[in-house]
Structure formats: structure tokens, C-alpha cells
Design a protein around this motif. Structure first.
Motif, mmCIF file in Angstrom:
data_model
loop_
_atom_site.group_PDB
_atom_site.id
_atom_site.type_symbol
_atom_site.label_atom_id
_atom_site.label_comp_id
_atom_site.label_asym_id
_atom_site.label_seq_id
_atom_site.Cartn_x
_atom_site.Cartn_y
_atom_site.Cartn_z
ATOM 1 N N GLN A 1 42.232 47.988 43.237
ATOM 2 C CA GLN A 1 42.472 48.898 42.109
ATOM 3 C C GLN A 1 43.251 48.209 40.998
ATOM 4 O OE1 GLN A 1 44.369 52.268 43.911
ATOM 5 N NE2 GLN A 1 42.431 53.259 44.461
ATOM 6 N N THR A 2 44.261 47.413 41.355
ATOM 7 C CA THR A 2 45.020 46.708 40.315
ATOM 8 C C THR A 2 44.135 45.693 39.608
ATOM 9 O OG1 THR A 2 45.839 45.141 41.969
ATOM 10 C CG2 THR A 2 47.278 47.006 41.414
ATOM 11 N N ASN A 3 43.260 45.034 40.365
ATOM 12 C CA ASN A 3 42.336 44.083 39.725
ATOM 13 C C ASN A 3 41.389 44.803 38.766
ATOM 14 O OD1 ASN A 3 43.416 41.882 40.984
ATOM 15 N ND2 ASN A 3 41.913 41.835 42.636
ATOM 16 N N ILE A 4 40.882 45.967 39.214
ATOM 17 C CA ILE A 4 39.982 46.736 38.348
ATOM 18 C C ILE A 4 40.721 47.185 37.097
ATOM 19 C CG2 ILE A 4 38.726 48.921 38.176
ATOM 20 C CD1 ILE A 4 37.917 48.521 41.122
ATOM 21 N N GLN A 5 41.968 47.658 37.292
ATOM 22 C CA GLN A 5 42.769 48.109 36.145
ATOM 23 C C GLN A 5 43.036 46.953 35.184
ATOM 24 O OE1 GLN A 5 43.449 51.279 35.773
ATOM 25 N NE2 GLN A 5 44.521 51.010 33.862
ATOM 26 N N ARG A 6 43.368 45.785 35.736
ATOM 27 C CA ARG A 6 43.635 44.610 34.907
ATOM 28 C C ARG A 6 42.380 44.212 34.126
ATOM 29 N NH1 ARG A 6 44.533 40.302 38.438
ATOM 30 N NH2 ARG A 6 46.283 41.468 39.248
ATOM 31 N N GLU A 7 41.234 44.238 34.805
ATOM 32 C CA GLU A 7 39.968 43.897 34.141
ATOM 33 C C GLU A 7 39.645 44.893 33.032
ATOM 34 O OE1 GLU A 7 36.834 43.489 36.975
ATOM 35 O OE2 GLU A 7 37.798 41.792 37.976
ATOM 36 N N MET A 8 39.918 46.182 33.306
ATOM 37 C CA MET A 8 39.664 47.194 32.270
ATOM 38 C C MET A 8 40.566 46.970 31.064
ATOM 39 S SD MET A 8 39.064 50.617 34.567
ATOM 40 C CE MET A 8 39.034 51.709 33.157
ATOM 41 N N GLU A 9 41.838 46.637 31.314
ATOM 42 C CA GLU A 9 42.754 46.361 30.206
ATOM 43 C C GLU A 9 42.304 45.133 29.426
ATOM 44 O OE1 GLU A 9 46.593 46.047 31.981
ATOM 45 O OE2 GLU A 9 46.705 48.184 32.446
ATOM 46 N N LEU A 10 41.872 44.104 30.150
ATOM 47 C CA LEU A 10 41.374 42.901 29.467
ATOM 48 C C LEU A 10 40.129 43.220 28.649
ATOM 49 C CD1 LEU A 10 41.852 40.177 32.233
ATOM 50 C CD2 LEU A 10 43.154 40.426 30.118
#
Length: 164
Positions: A81-90
Motif C-alpha cells: 500500500q505504501t508503494n502504491i501510495q508513493r507511486e500515485m504521488e509520483l
């Protein structure tokens, strides 16, 4: 003289010694391979121990294994989830950057288009002024010729009627 007479052959060449550059790389490759094998062996031992505890362990050990498994899954889910969130922010940041760049390019295009239009209107005005100047010049020269023709005596006045 003897060199000229000897026949050239690959067999007559000196032997080439092998490069020593490969020795260190071969050692490094062997060490890497040993590390891979050790890691694989360690993983197999862990898996064997886990299976043995799962199959032959006590009830509390099996409960502990289930809890460990749930905790691992929860950690993996949180990391995902944190990776997905980070990717979405990027992605949002990249989209914002692209949008800002597109707006900047649109403004630049509009400015260039406006400058081009103003330049073309300026050129058109200058061309009109030049055309008006040419017409006035032609009119003035035509008037001068007309005035000169009226002022100057005609051929018969200059030479008489019998000149022909």
C-alpha cells in the motif's frame, strides 16, 4: 636474410600468455556463486524447519507460526500500500509537472503567435505606406511632366512649321 627465406606460419609465432585480468574476476564470480549457494541452502533449511514445526510442532508453535504468517502478510500488505501510495504521488507530481510544462508551452505559443501577428500587421502597414508613397511620387512626376510639357514650347514653336 634468414627471415626472408623462412615460411610464415601461425605455428612459428610466439605463444601468448593468458591475461591475468580474468583471474580476479573468476575469483569474484566464484565468491558470488558461493554466496548464492549459501543463501539458497539457508533458505531451504529455514523452510525445512518451518515445515517441521508446522507438521510436528505443538499446538502453541503452530499458533505462533500462524501469527507470524499473518504478521508477514500484514507487513507485505502495508508495504504494498505504501508503494502504491508513493507511486500515485509520483504520478500526480509528474502529471502536475507535465501540465505546468504544457501551460507554459501554450503561453509561449500564444505569445509567439501574437508577436507574429503584430509583425505581419506592421509589415502590411509599411507596405501600404510604401504603396501610397509610390503613387504620390508617380502622380507628382506625372504632374511635373504635364507642367513641363505645358511650359516648354512644342516642336513647331521651336523649329517652325516648315521644319519637316
Amino acid at each position: 636474410m634468414s627471415y626472408m627465406n623462412s615460411k610464415q606460419s601461425i605455428l612459428n609465432r610466439k605463444g601468448v600468455r593468458p591475461s591475468k585480468a580474468n583471474l580476479s574476476s573468476a575469483d569474484r564470480e566464484w565468491e558470488k556463486e558461493q554466496q548464492k549457494l549459501a543463501a539458497l541452502k539457508n533458505r531451504r533449511e529455514q523452510m525445512t524447519n518451518w515445515r517441521a514445526r508446522q507438521l510436528y510442532g505443538t499446538r502453541t508453535e503452530r499458533e505462533e507460526l500462524k501469527e507470524e504468517r499473518r504478521a508477514d502478510m500484514l507487513r507485505a500488505k502495508i508495504i504494498k500500500q505504501t508503494n502504491i501510495q508513493r507511486e500515485m504521488e509520483l504520478d500526480k507530481k509528474a502529471n502536475a509537472d507535465i501540465e505546468a510544462h504544457n501551460l507554459k508551452m501554450e503561453r509561449l505559443h500564444k505569445q509567439r503567435e501574437e508577436a507574429r501577428r503584430s509583425y505581419l500587421t506592421h509589415i502590411a502597414q509599411e507596405n501600404r505606406k510604401l504603396e501610397q508613397y509610390r503613387r504620390r511620387k508617380q502622380e507628382v512626376s506625372a504632374l511635373k511632366e504635364q507642367v513641363d510639357s505645358q511650359k516648354s514650347p512644342d516642336f513647331f514653336a521651336r523649329f517652325g512649321r516648315n521644319a519637316l
